[in-house]
Design a protein around this motif. Structure first.
Motif, PDB file in Angstrom:
ATOM      1  N   ILE A 113      -9.836   9.035   6.709  1.00 57.72           N
ATOM      2  CA  ILE A 113     -10.022   7.823   5.894  1.00 57.72           C
ATOM      3  C   ILE A 113     -11.312   7.140   6.332  1.00 57.72           C
ATOM      4  O   ILE A 113     -11.483   6.829   7.517  1.00 57.72           O
ATOM      5  N   SER A 114     -12.196   6.895   5.385  1.00 62.19           N
ATOM      6  CA  SER A 114     -13.480   6.270   5.715  1.00 62.19           C
ATOM      7  C   SER A 114     -13.482   4.763   5.473  1.00 62.19           C
ATOM      8  O   SER A 114     -14.207   4.033   6.152  1.00 62.19           O
ATOM      9  N   ASP A 115     -12.671   4.300   4.523  1.00 63.80           N
ATOM     10  CA  ASP A 115     -12.639   2.877   4.211  1.00 63.80           C
ATOM     11  C   ASP A 115     -11.922   2.100   5.317  1.00 63.80           C
ATOM     12  O   ASP A 115     -10.800   2.454   5.714  1.00 63.80           O
ATOM     13  N   GLU A 116     -12.552   1.006   5.817  1.00 64.18           N
ATOM     14  CA  GLU A 116     -12.001   0.272   6.952  1.00 64.18           C
ATOM     15  C   GLU A 116     -10.676  -0.396   6.617  1.00 64.18           C
ATOM     16  O   GLU A 116      -9.746  -0.400   7.434  1.00 64.18           O
ATOM     17  N   ASP A 117     -10.561  -0.982   5.406  1.00 62.63           N
ATOM     18  CA  ASP A 117      -9.301  -1.629   5.030  1.00 62.63           C
ATOM     19  C   ASP A 117      -8.167  -0.605   4.949  1.00 62.63           C
ATOM     20  O   ASP A 117      -7.040  -0.863   5.401  1.00 62.63           O
ATOM     21  N   ALA A 118      -8.456   0.551   4.370  1.00 62.55           N
ATOM     22  CA  ALA A 118      -7.444   1.597   4.274  1.00 62.55           C
ATOM     23  C   ALA A 118      -7.062   2.110   5.661  1.00 62.55           C
ATOM     24  O   ALA A 118      -5.893   2.421   5.929  1.00 62.55           O
ATOM     25  N   GLN A 119      -8.048   2.185   6.564  1.00 64.32           N
ATOM     26  CA  GLN A 119      -7.743   2.583   7.935  1.00 64.32           C
ATOM     27  C   GLN A 119      -6.766   1.614   8.587  1.00 64.32           C
ATOM     28  O   GLN A 119      -5.816   2.029   9.263  1.00 64.32           O
ATOM     29  N   ASN A 120      -6.993   0.312   8.381  1.00 64.14           N
ATOM     30  CA  ASN A 120      -6.085  -0.686   8.950  1.00 64.14           C
ATOM     31  C   ASN A 120      -4.676  -0.547   8.375  1.00 64.14           C
ATOM     32  O   ASN A 120      -3.675  -0.654   9.099  1.00 64.14           O
ATOM     33  N   GLU A 121      -4.586  -0.315   7.066  1.00 62.53           N
ATOM     34  CA  GLU A 121      -3.277  -0.128   6.439  1.00 62.53           C
ATOM     35  C   GLU A 121      -2.577   1.104   7.020  1.00 62.53           C
ATOM     36  O   GLU A 121      -1.359   1.092   7.259  1.00 62.53           O
ATOM     37  N   ALA A 122      -3.352   2.149   7.250  1.00 63.22           N
ATOM     38  CA  ALA A 122      -2.777   3.366   7.813  1.00 63.22           C
ATOM     39  C   ALA A 122      -2.299   3.126   9.240  1.00 63.22           C
ATOM     40  O   ALA A 122      -1.222   3.598   9.632  1.00 63.22           O
ATOM     41  N   ARG A 123      -3.078   2.387  10.025  1.00 61.73           N
ATOM     42  CA  ARG A 123      -2.672   2.108  11.405  1.00 61.73           C
ATOM     43  C   ARG A 123      -1.397   1.272  11.442  1.00 61.73           C
ATOM     44  O   ARG A 123      -0.529   1.484  12.302  1.00 61.73           O
ATOM     45  N   VAL A 124      -1.286   0.317  10.524  1.00 61.10           N
ATOM     46  CA  VAL A 124      -0.049  -0.465  10.440  1.00 61.10           C
ATOM     47  C   VAL A 124       1.124   0.459  10.116  1.00 61.10           C
ATOM     48  O   VAL A 124       2.219   0.327  10.685  1.00 61.10           O
ATOM     49  N   GLY A 125       0.896   1.417   9.236  1.00 58.67           N
ATOM     50  CA  GLY A 125       1.951   2.373   8.903  1.00 58.67           C
ATOM     51  C   GLY A 125       2.382   3.194  10.098  1.00 58.67           C
ATOM     52  O   GLY A 125       3.578   3.410  10.330  1.00 58.67           O
ATOM     53  N   VAL A 126       1.413   3.651  10.898  1.00 58.53           N
ATOM     54  CA  VAL A 126       1.737   4.426  12.103  1.00 58.53           C
ATOM     55  C   VAL A 126       2.525   3.581  13.088  1.00 58.53           C
ATOM     56  O   VAL A 126       3.533   4.031  13.662  1.00 58.53           O
ATOM     57  N   SER A 131       0.830  -1.207   0.000  1.00 62.32           N
ATOM     58  CA  SER A 131       0.000   0.000   0.000  1.00 62.32           C
ATOM     59  C   SER A 131       0.864   1.256   0.000  1.00 62.32           C
ATOM     60  O   SER A 131       1.704   1.438   0.892  1.00 62.32           O
ATOM     61  N   SER A 132       0.649   2.113  -0.988  1.00 60.90           N
ATOM     62  CA  SER A 132       1.383   3.386  -1.005  1.00 60.90           C
ATOM     63  C   SER A 132       0.949   4.281   0.146  1.00 60.90           C
ATOM     64  O   SER A 132       1.705   5.148   0.592  1.00 60.90           O
ATOM     65  N   LEU A 133      -0.267   4.071   0.639  1.00 61.62           N
ATOM     66  CA  LEU A 133      -0.723   4.818   1.811  1.00 61.62           C
ATOM     67  C   LEU A 133       0.133   4.459   3.025  1.00 61.62           C
ATOM     68  O   LEU A 133       0.607   5.344   3.748  1.00 61.62           O
TER      69      LEU A 133
END
Length: 599
Positions: A373-386, A309-311
């Protein structure tokens, strides 16, 4: 430091517990923190989840205590001069801008470019804890720098949330908040009952921020910056002592209460609140915060999506690379251009470790993930990034600090005078451009310092105008209770051109350096006593002493007197002949044989 280290270890344990809980207990983690609490009377009710209660209410207390400490540093501590305060302020601004640019560079095309706010904020809670665990030796100046940076960073990040990520922003409650903050400022002028007024106004301001849509933790910082801080006034201290003597002569509950209240009131409310809240923040609030926010689910599917994910990579690059480049780059440019005052110990190698720690971005980062971010999958990817960025930042900072300490072997640490003698700043006895210099870090209540001053006077009688003697402060406050007051009094005397006369007066009567004794000495020296008393509590005086003390810490000075002979630390006896011999050897090392002992 013991409190910081213990609290940091508890914070780390709470973080690990949150991750384990979130991954092994199904949905119980989310369900627990989504539990609703309703508080109110009649139609006036507040509805909170446990998660919001921790992040919005308890963390406001944490930011309040951080704001108190920074307020103290700006008022009477290390950051009283703009030349020194500008360094963390500019670094914080660069630490907001550069990570956002790095994120946009990496995440362009992901569809989530508007999530750039995820990478702008440093997590103050984890920053303080991590510095206590992996920070360098003598981290005093670095800690002040990072705290000031973090507060400016938080104010900037929370303001961006209000302007960019708040859909339901309502400006009207901010007028109530502004009125409450004005009330907080003027509460200092009430003769009694200030505590309940501060508490009531703080609740009103916090509720107003909450109602406006602005993150209410910002209320904690705003209130803290308006709480007064000052050095104890001599009259208040003397009054407290008189009441204590009265209680001793006639012990009863009325005198005891009066003496206790007087002692408490002689200390600024800023410092009293710091002392009162520190244990609760370290051992309750921060661990609860970590437990409520660090529970990132790490399933194979989420991890697999995050890897490509680029995010995710935009967040990692923004926090890890952007913060390091922004903070370190801006401070390096300031150093290169000779802008701002860094002070001994705040070197680029240590700043690099501190800049890396700024990549830990839990609180605001995870908060903005939910907003942007509203999409749940994208939120999870973002949390992993953090989470990944925070771990990487911690590891990189640890490595940089260990390298920094390794380049300063313990046996060589502090062997060279960290701050060169500056006749415009230092207290110099003798000709400012004399070829030989003795710098003493000392304490006016130290008997050995008295002996050293006598030896240095003998050296001066031999060398005459070829020797300059410089005094700097290193009061051992844990041994000598009046040492700090004596140091500040000497600086107040220096503003009237009486530093060395005052120094001799303090050394002449080391047993009597209470406030009344200090005022009597000023009067005996023919000084303007009213001006002297005003200067005793000025930022210039207290900041100067604090600066010397942090210089001493940076050089590992733990006992006094510590002498530097021509810039090199003197080891061994400090009688006159030993000091002359050390000057001879130093002169021989620098220019060849030199008969400095001949007059």
């Amino acid at each position: 430091m013991g409190l910081n280290r213990s609290g940091a270890l508890l914070l780390l344990l709470a973080t690990v517990a949150a991750i384990v809980w979130a991954n092994l207990a199904g949905g119980s983690y989310e369900a627990f923190w989504d539990t609703h609490l309703t508080v109110g009377v009649g139609d006036l009710q507040l509805d909170f989840t446990l998660h919001a209660l921790v992040n919005d209410a308890l963390m406001a207390v944490f930011f309040f205590t951080v704001g108190l400490e920074v307020r103290r540093e700006f008022a009477i501590g290390e950051l009283t001069s703009w030349s020194r305060a500008m360094v963390p302020v500019i670094a914080a601004i660069a630490g907001l801008v550069v990570p956002a640019l790095v994120f946009l560079l990496v995440a362009t095309g992901s569809g989530y470019e508007n999530a750039w706010g995820v990478v702008i904020s440093t997590d103050t809670a984890f920053l303080v804890g991590a510095l206590a665990i992996v920070g360098p030796r003598a981290p005093g100046r670095l800690r002040v720098f990072l705290l000031a940076l973090a507060v400016v960073d938080d104010i900037g990040a929370l303001s961006i949330i209000a302007l960019v990520y708040t859909d339901n922003f309502t400006p009207m409650p901010l007028l109530i908040a502004a009125a409450g903050l004005i009330g907080v400022y003027f509460t200092r002028y009430l003769p009694t009952g200030r505590g309940p007024v501060y508490a009531t106004l703080a609740i009103i301001v916090w509720l107003a921020f909450l109602a406006s849509g602005v993150h209410p933790t910002l209320a904690g910082v705003a209130i803290a910056l308006l709480v007064p801080v000052y050095r104890p006034d001599r009259r208040d201290v003397e009054h407290a002592l008189e009441l204590a003597r009265t209680f001793r002569q006639s012990p009863n509950s009325e005198y005891a209460r009066a003496a206790a209240n007087s002692l408490r009131e002689s200390i600024s409310i800023n410092e009293r609140l710091q002392s009162a809240y520190a244990p609760y923040v370290a051992f309750v609030i921060l661990p609860l915060f970590a437990l409520a926010n660090a529970g990132v689910v790490l399933s194979p599917e989420i991890l697999g999506g995050a890897v490509v994910s680029s995010l995710t990579w935009g967040i990692v690059a923004g926090l890890v690379v952007g913060k390091l480049v922004g903070v370190l780059g801006s401070t390096a440019i300031l150093k290169l251009m000779r802008l701002g005052d860094f002070g001994p110990g705040l070197t680029l190698d240590r700043l690099s470790g501190g800049a890396a720690l700024c990549g830990i971005g839990f609180t605001i980062s995870l908060f903005i993930v939910d907003l942007a971010i509203s999409d749940e999958d994208a939120q999870n990817e973002a949390r992993v990034g953090v989470l990944a960025a925070s771990v990487l930042a911690f590891v990189i900072a640890t490595v940089l600090f260990r390298i920094s300490d390794a380049l300063r072997p313990r046996e060589d640490s502090g062997q060279t005078l960290a701050r060169p003698v500056d006749p415009r700043r230092d207290h110099v006895f003798g000709f400012p451009d004399a070829p030989f210099t003795i710098v003493e870090y000392g304490d006016f209540q130290c008997g050995f310092c008295l002996k050293a001053s006598g030896s240095i006077q003998e050296v001066h009688e031999v060398l005459g105008d070829r020797l300059r003697y410089v005094w700097r402060h290193a009061p051992l406050t844990h041994v000598h209770p009046n040492a700090l007051a004596g140091a500040e009094a000497s600086e107040a005397a220096a503003l009237q051109g009486k530093f060395f006369e005052f120094e001799r007066g303090l050394f002449a009567d080391q047993e009597n350096q209470r406030p009344s004794d200090i005022i009597r000495l000023a009067r005996d020296l023919g000084m303007d006593v009213d001006r002297f008393e005003d200067d005793l509590t000025s930022a210039e005086v207290t900041g100067r002493v604090q600066s010397d003390m942090l210089d001493a810490e940076a050089m590992g000075i733990t006992s006094v007197p510590t002498l530097f002979v021509n810039g090199r630390r003197h080891v061994g006896p400090y009688d006159a002949q030993s000091l002359i011999r050390a000057l001879e050897e130093s002169a021989a090392d620098d220019t060849g044989p030199s008969p400095v002992a001949r007059k």
